[in-house]
Design a protein around this motif. Structure first.
Motif, mmCIF file in Angstrom:
data_model
loop_
_atom_site.group_PDB
_atom_site.id
_atom_site.type_symbol
_atom_site.label_atom_id
_atom_site.label_comp_id
_atom_site.label_asym_id
_atom_site.label_seq_id
_atom_site.Cartn_x
_atom_site.Cartn_y
_atom_site.Cartn_z
ATOM 1 N N ARG A 113 13.510 17.254 -2.320
ATOM 2 C CA ARG A 113 12.787 18.478 -2.687
ATOM 3 C C ARG A 113 13.631 19.248 -3.699
ATOM 4 O O ARG A 113 14.824 19.011 -3.830
ATOM 5 N N PRO A 114 13.021 20.177 -4.437
ATOM 6 C CA PRO A 114 13.780 20.938 -5.429
ATOM 7 C C PRO A 114 14.956 21.676 -4.800
ATOM 8 O O PRO A 114 14.871 22.175 -3.681
ATOM 9 N N ALA A 115 16.058 21.730 -5.543
ATOM 10 C CA ALA A 115 17.260 22.399 -5.067
ATOM 11 C C ALA A 115 17.433 23.732 -5.788
ATOM 12 O O ALA A 115 17.171 23.842 -6.989
ATOM 13 N N GLU B 46 9.943 4.110 3.632
ATOM 14 C CA GLU B 46 9.399 5.252 4.383
ATOM 15 C C GLU B 46 8.257 5.942 3.646
ATOM 16 O O GLU B 46 7.529 6.730 4.227
ATOM 17 N N TRP B 47 8.130 5.664 2.359
ATOM 18 C CA TRP B 47 7.128 6.262 1.489
ATOM 19 C C TRP B 47 7.235 7.786 1.470
ATOM 20 O O TRP B 47 6.282 8.528 1.693
ATOM 21 N N THR B 48 8.427 8.237 1.141
ATOM 22 C CA THR B 48 8.719 9.660 1.066
ATOM 23 C C THR B 48 8.191 10.238 -0.254
ATOM 24 O O THR B 48 7.847 9.488 -1.177
ATOM 25 N N PRO B 49 8.148 11.563 -0.378
ATOM 26 C CA PRO B 49 7.751 12.166 -1.658
ATOM 27 C C PRO B 49 8.616 11.680 -2.817
ATOM 28 O O PRO B 49 8.127 11.497 -3.934
ATOM 29 N N ALA C 23 0.826 -1.208 0.000
ATOM 30 C CA ALA C 23 0.000 0.000 0.000
ATOM 31 C C ALA C 23 0.856 1.251 0.000
ATOM 32 O O ALA C 23 2.043 1.226 0.349
ATOM 33 N N ALA C 24 0.237 2.349 -0.383
ATOM 34 C CA ALA C 24 0.918 3.643 -0.459
ATOM 35 C C ALA C 24 1.037 4.246 0.934
ATOM 36 O O ALA C 24 0.398 5.249 1.272
ATOM 37 N N ALA D 217 7.108 9.643 -6.158
ATOM 38 C CA ALA D 217 7.295 10.151 -7.516
ATOM 39 C C ALA D 217 7.562 9.032 -8.524
ATOM 40 O O ALA D 217 7.425 9.238 -9.732
ATOM 41 N N PHE D 218 7.931 7.832 -8.046
ATOM 42 C CA PHE D 218 8.176 6.716 -8.954
ATOM 43 C C PHE D 218 6.882 6.060 -9.446
ATOM 44 O O PHE D 218 6.913 5.243 -10.366
ATOM 45 N N ASN D 219 5.747 6.398 -8.816
ATOM 46 C CA ASN D 219 4.439 5.861 -9.257
ATOM 47 C C ASN D 219 4.438 4.340 -9.343
ATOM 48 O O ASN D 219 4.240 3.748 -10.413
ATOM 49 N N LEU D 220 4.670 3.692 -8.208
ATOM 50 C CA LEU D 220 4.747 2.239 -8.157
ATOM 51 C C LEU D 220 3.441 1.579 -8.588
ATOM 52 O O LEU D 220 2.358 2.133 -8.393
#
Length: 347
Positions: A270-272, A47-50, A8-9, A54-57
């Motif tokens: 996160r964006p750099a 950990e199910w981080t952002p 699960a997500a 983003a990999f859209n499992l």
């Protein structure tokens, strides 16, 4: 069969003993997994981080994208592979039809899928995989070493992306995890004049020192040390960002000289921020990124290095664990460990 499944997500994974045995279909083979390696991405998935999201499992899915094993079943249409062959696995699933795939840049395939994310992976006793991602191992290379080739290939790709310009150069490596350590190792093997490895973890710094690098904590005055070692050159020649930690790029941009090259390997959560005017325009820094391995140039280069005896990977392995120890294995990734292997035969 035994396997580690992301159902699960949400945070966590599940170890199961009743996963269905995979079958070989058209163009696929079934391998008995000899060894599977964990990487930082597996921790992100756990950990199910952002970054992981983003990999859209394709959930549920058996995790694991770094591994090697022995072919035990061959599907229809498979050529060049036979039962008993030992193989390592490329983790990227490419379409072969998009513009990048057709022009030699399949590592940036527009429809990239990933083993252990979009099809069942190698944190299991067996895995069914496309024949196209199988790489036969040289005679005498262990399955454990084979399981490290995917990650080591990322380091080789980083060196390639820098146009191999590490010989006689001053090289800065941010992040002394397995990929960063192989970058350090390769840079030293290729004759770098100075190699600095930066990591907050004292265990990893000690590993970098054993390879011959100058190991530093991120707070130890990296910029000043780089300028001190290079004098009138004004900084290091090339830098590799392998940690994905936030805020590291600013230090690298200041630590390298004008017209230097910075290669990004790690995926920040996160964006750099990048000061285009100060660093890209006025300082002339070339910023390049990599994703996975260049297909199949990186694999050929890695296998040549291994076959020549110049590159050896077993020193990366610090732990061998059961599939059922997945929670403990993930925890080790931020502790005193380098490469943690899951060995299905252990239970």
């Amino acid at each position: 069969m035994r396997a580690v499944v992301k159902n699960a997500a949400e945070r966590g994974v599940k170890y199961v003993t009743d996963a269905g045995d995979p079958k070989a279909t058209e163009g696929t083979v079934v391998i008995e997994v000899g060894a599977a390696s964990l990487c930082g991405t597996d921790r992100e998935l756990y950990e199910w981080t952002p970054s992981a999201q983003a990999f859209n499992l394709n959930l549920p899915v058996i995790l694991g994208h770094e591994g090697a094993g022995t072919v035990v079943e061959v599907g229809a249409g498979v050529t060049g592979l036979s039962v008993g062959d030992q193989v390592a696995l490329e983790s990227h699933l490419t379409c072969g039809q998009c513009f990048p795939c057709r022009t030699g840049d399949a590592h940036t395939c527009e429809r990239t899928g990933i083993l252990g994310m979009h099809i069942d992976g190698v944190f299991a006793q067996y895995a069914a995989v496309p024949q196209d991602i199988c790489v036969k191992l040289p005679t005498g290379l262990s399955l454990e070493s084979g399981a490290l080739l995917e990650a080591a290939g990322v380091a080789v790709h980083a060196i390639q992306r820098a146009n191999y310009s590490v010989a006689g150069r001053a090289v800065l490596v941010s992040g002394a995890g397995p990929v960063g350590l192989v970058v350090v190792n390769l840079a030293l093997l290729m004759g770098a004049s100075h190699v600095i490895a930066v990591d907050p973890n004292p265990y990893r710094r000690a590993q970098a020192e054993r390879l011959g690098a100058i190991a530093m904590h991120p707070n130890d005055g990296i910029i000043e040390r780089c300028r001190e070692l290079t004098g009138r050159r004004g900084g290091f020649d090339v830098a590799f960002e392998c940690s994905g930690a936030p805020g590291t790029l600013a230090t690298l941009f200041e630590a390298v000289r004008r017209e230097a090259t910075v290669i990004t390997v790690g995926h920040p959560g996160r964006p750099a921020e990048v000061d285009i005017a100060a660093h890209i325009n006025k300082k002339g820094i070339t910023l390049r990124g990599i994703f996975g391995r260049r297909l199949w140039e990186t694999w050929e280069q890695s296998l040549l290095l291994l076959d020549s005896g110049k590159l050896e990977l077993d020193w990366l392995i610090t732990h061998r664990m059961k599939l059922s120890q997945i929670d403990e294995a993930v925890e080790l990734l931020t502790g005193d460990a380098c490469k943690v292997l899951l060995i299905p035969d252990l239970g």
